[in-house]
Design a protein around this motif. Structure first.
Motif, short mmCIF file in Angstrom:
data_model
loop_
_atom_site.label_atom_id
_atom_site.label_comp_id
_atom_site.label_asym_id
_atom_site.label_seq_id
_atom_site.Cartn_x
_atom_site.Cartn_y
_atom_site.Cartn_z
N PRO A 43 3.57 45.26 46.01
CA PRO A 43 4.30 46.46 46.42
C PRO A 43 4.29 47.49 45.29
O PRO A 43 4.66 47.15 44.16
CB PRO A 43 5.71 45.94 46.70
CG PRO A 43 5.82 44.67 45.91
CD PRO A 43 4.45 44.07 45.91
N VAL A 45 6.34 49.85 44.85
CA VAL A 45 7.73 50.17 44.52
C VAL A 45 8.58 48.91 44.65
O VAL A 45 8.44 48.16 45.62
CB VAL A 45 8.28 51.26 45.46
CG1 VAL A 45 9.73 51.59 45.12
CG2 VAL A 45 7.42 52.51 45.39
N MET A 47 12.59 47.77 44.70
CA MET A 47 14.03 48.06 44.70
C MET A 47 14.77 46.83 44.23
O MET A 47 14.61 45.74 44.81
CB MET A 47 14.51 48.49 46.08
CG MET A 47 16.03 48.66 46.17
SD MET A 47 16.60 49.22 47.80
CE MET A 47 16.36 50.99 47.63
N SER A 91 2.89 47.35 39.83
CA SER A 91 3.89 48.21 40.48
C SER A 91 4.26 49.37 39.57
O SER A 91 4.44 49.20 38.37
CB SER A 91 5.14 47.40 40.84
OG SER A 91 4.81 46.30 41.67
N ARG A 264 7.83 51.41 54.60
CA ARG A 264 8.69 50.71 53.65
C ARG A 264 8.27 49.26 53.43
O ARG A 264 8.24 48.77 52.31
CB ARG A 264 10.15 50.74 54.13
CG ARG A 264 10.78 52.11 54.11
CD ARG A 264 12.14 52.07 54.79
NE ARG A 264 12.73 53.39 54.89
CZ ARG A 264 13.56 53.91 53.99
NH1 ARG A 264 13.88 53.20 52.92
NH2 ARG A 264 14.05 55.13 54.14
N ASN A 268 7.37 48.81 49.67
CA ASN A 268 8.61 48.69 48.90
C ASN A 268 9.24 47.32 49.07
O ASN A 268 9.76 47.00 50.14
CB ASN A 268 9.58 49.79 49.38
CG ASN A 268 10.82 49.89 48.54
OD1 ASN A 268 11.11 49.04 47.72
ND2 ASN A 268 11.59 50.95 48.76
N VAL A 270 12.22 44.62 48.23
CA VAL A 270 13.64 44.70 47.93
C VAL A 270 14.12 43.33 47.46
O VAL A 270 13.97 42.34 48.17
CB VAL A 270 14.45 45.13 49.18
CG1 VAL A 270 15.94 45.17 48.86
CG2 VAL A 270 13.97 46.49 49.67
N CYS A 280 13.75 44.88 54.01
CA CYS A 280 13.89 46.27 53.55
C CYS A 280 15.35 46.49 53.23
O CYS A 280 16.21 45.64 53.48
CB CYS A 280 13.38 47.26 54.59
SG CYS A 280 14.53 47.56 55.95
N CYS A 281 15.66 47.68 52.68
CA CYS A 281 17.03 47.95 52.25
C CYS A 281 17.99 48.12 53.43
O CYS A 281 19.22 48.10 53.24
CB CYS A 281 17.07 49.19 51.36
SG CYS A 281 16.50 50.71 52.13
#
Length: 341
Positions: A43, A45, A47, A91, A264, A268, A270, A280-281
């Motif tokens: 990923p 990104v 989080m 990343s 996402r 991304n 998480v 995901c968030c």
């Protein structure tokens, strides 16, 4: 956002990271064509949730209003370092928030420094009511700081940021500006994020001037996420420009609909405070279990059967997931981003 983009390019852009991002994007767009999930890299990104505990009681936040069901806690420094060690070569970017207030984690400045030392671009979002040592914050290598401030007066601010003090948030911004000047640094970029709601939309002119007076770098107006029919009347602004929803009476739905795609979960990852990964968030209570980095490698979870099964469903019928009916995919969440100083 020009200064932030230049800083990102100078700090985080490497050939391995760029090639990884290219592979991920190609895999995503091909997935949309063939309707089969293709994951060809790490990923870009990450989080990371430093804590899911908050000092405020915001009525639309699961952490603040007490509806968050999962166990509360703070990420350990060892867990954080393990994540960075696994992803930093591929990343670009670390987002230091999810549920909760990041500055409540006693190790947060050390975490920022660790990610920054690995040349990852670091962003943190705060409610601004907890004051770290601002000299140490500037020296930590933090690249960008979002400060949420949704009112020009205490009366307006406290209607949503319950238990918060607008003076404390303004003081934090001023102290960071002073520390940057004293230490002759340009980071972190200060981004004032204003959630536009019914009770504060009349203050937009005032906050533009206030942002200029304080000398933050950017002012960003963001649409608010609601959950119940009652929230339409209570929180949604009257000006439809500042809404992400179509309204029919007290019923609401996203303006963009629910297309069968989601960048996402291709871009991304998480990781919550205890190492548990979320799809995901918006999966705030981990209703879709995919794995814990304390038990297996992040990349194994990222490419694993459970998350791939979820991605496949997204490509065929995303509406089956309740959380997807009210998420930020394809939604214009920020309606204005203005360079202030």
């Amino acid at each position: 956002m020009i200064n932030e983009n230049l800083r990102f390019l100078r700090k985080a852009l490497t050939l391995p990271r760029t090639w990884n991002a290219i592979k991920v994007y190609i895999g995503y767009f091909l997935s949309l064509v063939i309707r089969k999930p293709l994951i060809w890299g790490f990923p870009p990104v990450i989080m990371i949730e430093p804590a899911n505990i908050c000092n405020l009681r915001c009525p639309l936040c699961p952490s603040g209003n007490g509806t968050l069901k999962r166990e509360k806690g703070y990420m350990t420094l060892d867990t954080f370092r393990s994540i960075i060690d696994q992803v930093h070569k591929k990343s670009f970017l670390v987002l230091l928030w999810n549920q909760g207030e990041p500055f409540l984690n006693k190790d947060i400045l050390t975490m920022i420094r660790y990610a920054s030392d690995h040349k990852m671009f670091t962003l943190l979002s705060t409610n601004g009511n907890i004051h770290p040592d601002t000299d140490a914050l500037v020296n930590s290598g933090l690249d960008s700081l979002i400060i949420s401030l949704d009112g020009a007066t205490q009366e307006t601010y406290n209607k949503y940021r319950i238990n918060g003090k607008v003076a404390d948030v303004l003081d934090l911004a001023k102290m960071i500006v002073a520390s940057r000047r004293k230490l002759k640094e340009n980071n972190p970029l200060l981004r004032w994020q204003f959630l536009v709601m019914k009770h504060n939309e009349h203050e937009l002119k005032a906050i533009r001037q206030l942002a200029k007076d304080i000398q933050v770098d950017n002012l960003e107006l963001k649409t608010v996420q609601i959950y119940e029919k009652e929230d339409v009347e209570r929180f949604l602004p009257l000006n439809p420009r500042y809404r992400r929803y179509k309204i029919s009476g007290n019923n609401f739905e996203l303006k963009a609909g629910i297309p069968n795609r989601c960048r996402r979960i291709w871009m991304n990852a998480v990781v919550n405070w205890n190492g548990e990964m979320a799809v995901c968030c918006f999966d705030k209570d981990i209703n879709h279990t995919i794995g814990n980095i304390n038990d297996e490698k992040l990349i194994a979870i990222w490419k694993g059967v459970r998350l791939q099964k979820f991605r496949k469903q997204i490509l065929t019928n995303r509406q089956v997931f309740t959380m997807c009916k009210n998420c930020g995919e394809s939604v214009k969440m920020r309606v204005m981003q203005t360079r202030v100083n």
